[in-house]
Design an enzyme around this catalytic site. Structure first.
Site, PDB file in Angstrom:
ATOM      1  N   THR A  49       0.867  -1.175   0.000  1.00  0.00           N
ATOM      2  CA  THR A  49       0.000   0.000   0.000  1.00  0.00           C
ATOM      3  C   THR A  49       0.907   1.229   0.000  1.00  0.00           C
ATOM      4  OG1 THR A  49      -0.189  -0.102   2.411  1.00  0.00           O
ATOM      5  CG2 THR A  49      -1.933  -1.182   1.128  1.00  0.00           C
ATOM      6  N   GLY A  51       1.507   4.178   1.752  1.00  0.00           N
ATOM      7  CA  GLY A  51       2.266   4.605   2.927  1.00  0.00           C
ATOM      8  C   GLY A  51       3.243   3.551   3.405  1.00  0.00           C
ATOM      9  N   CYS A  52       2.817   2.287   3.358  1.00  0.00           N
ATOM     10  CA  CYS A  52       3.675   1.194   3.817  1.00  0.00           C
ATOM     11  C   CYS A  52       4.878   1.013   2.890  1.00  0.00           C
ATOM     12  CB  CYS A  52       2.858  -0.089   3.929  1.00  0.00           C
ATOM     13  SG  CYS A  52       1.483   0.072   5.091  1.00  0.00           S
ATOM     14  N   THR A  53       4.661   1.226   1.603  1.00  0.00           N
ATOM     15  CA  THR A  53       5.751   1.129   0.634  1.00  0.00           C
ATOM     16  C   THR A  53       6.751   2.259   0.848  1.00  0.00           C
ATOM     17  OG1 THR A  53       4.296   0.034  -0.959  1.00  0.00           O
ATOM     18  CG2 THR A  53       6.281   1.085  -1.843  1.00  0.00           C
ATOM     19  N   GLY A  56       8.722   1.534   4.113  1.00  0.00           N
ATOM     20  CA  GLY A  56       9.694   0.462   3.907  1.00  0.00           C
ATOM     21  C   GLY A  56      10.884   0.931   3.096  1.00  0.00           C
TER      22      GLY A  56
END
Length: 160
Positions: A49, A51-53, A56
């Protein structure tokens, strides 16, 4: 699988109990293996997703500086190992992702919160980061905003 009591959350100064969960790289995360190191465990809602990408990739971009500070990075979500392996491979992450499908680590660190999306309520991971040094919780960030967060974590770790 976990030896941790799911009904108790950790506070600053508490020791990370023995916990073992599957992670990318073909092995398990065993908390006892990192007792002598600085450990950053960051929780994110869902693989692949936006924000998560970004988060990370920010950790990955600063990974050499974290390692220079004697620190290991682990990302955690409730996603399956298959999804984690795909996410890690697609984004070329050089750190491991932990699958917490049974929410044992999530519950230990109290990151499952009531969230709302398109008017519907559900229980999901509140983006959070925790730093452990010598096996003890020394710093936490909750309800994290992605922009600038990794740099803030790195600056803290470099003071340890």
């Amino acid at each position: 699988m976990s030896d941790a009591n799911a009904n108790t959350s950790l506070n600053i100064g508490d020791t990370l109990p023995a916990i073992s969960l599957p992670m990318t790289g073909g092995s398990d995360f065993n908390s006892q293996d990192y007792q002598d190191q600085i450990l950053v465990i960051y929780f994110y809602p869902k693989d692949s997703t936006p924000g998560c990408t970004i988060e990370g990739n920010d950790f990955n971009h600063h990974l050499d500086a974290f390692h220079a500070a004697g620190c290991q990075i682990f990302g955690v979500s409730r996603d399956s190992m298959r999804k984690h392996d795909n996410f890690k491979s697609k984004e070329c992450f050089n750190f491991e992702l932990i699958s917490d499908a049974d929410e044992s680590l999530c519950n230990l660190l109290d990151v499952i919160k009531l969230k709302k999306l398109y008017g519907k309520e559900y229980l999901g991971i509140d983006r959070s980061t925790f730093v452990f040094a010598q096996g003890k919780l020394v710093k936490e960030w909750r309800s994290v905003k992605v922009k600038g967060h990794v740099e803030e974590v790195l600056a803290f770790v470099q003071t340890l």
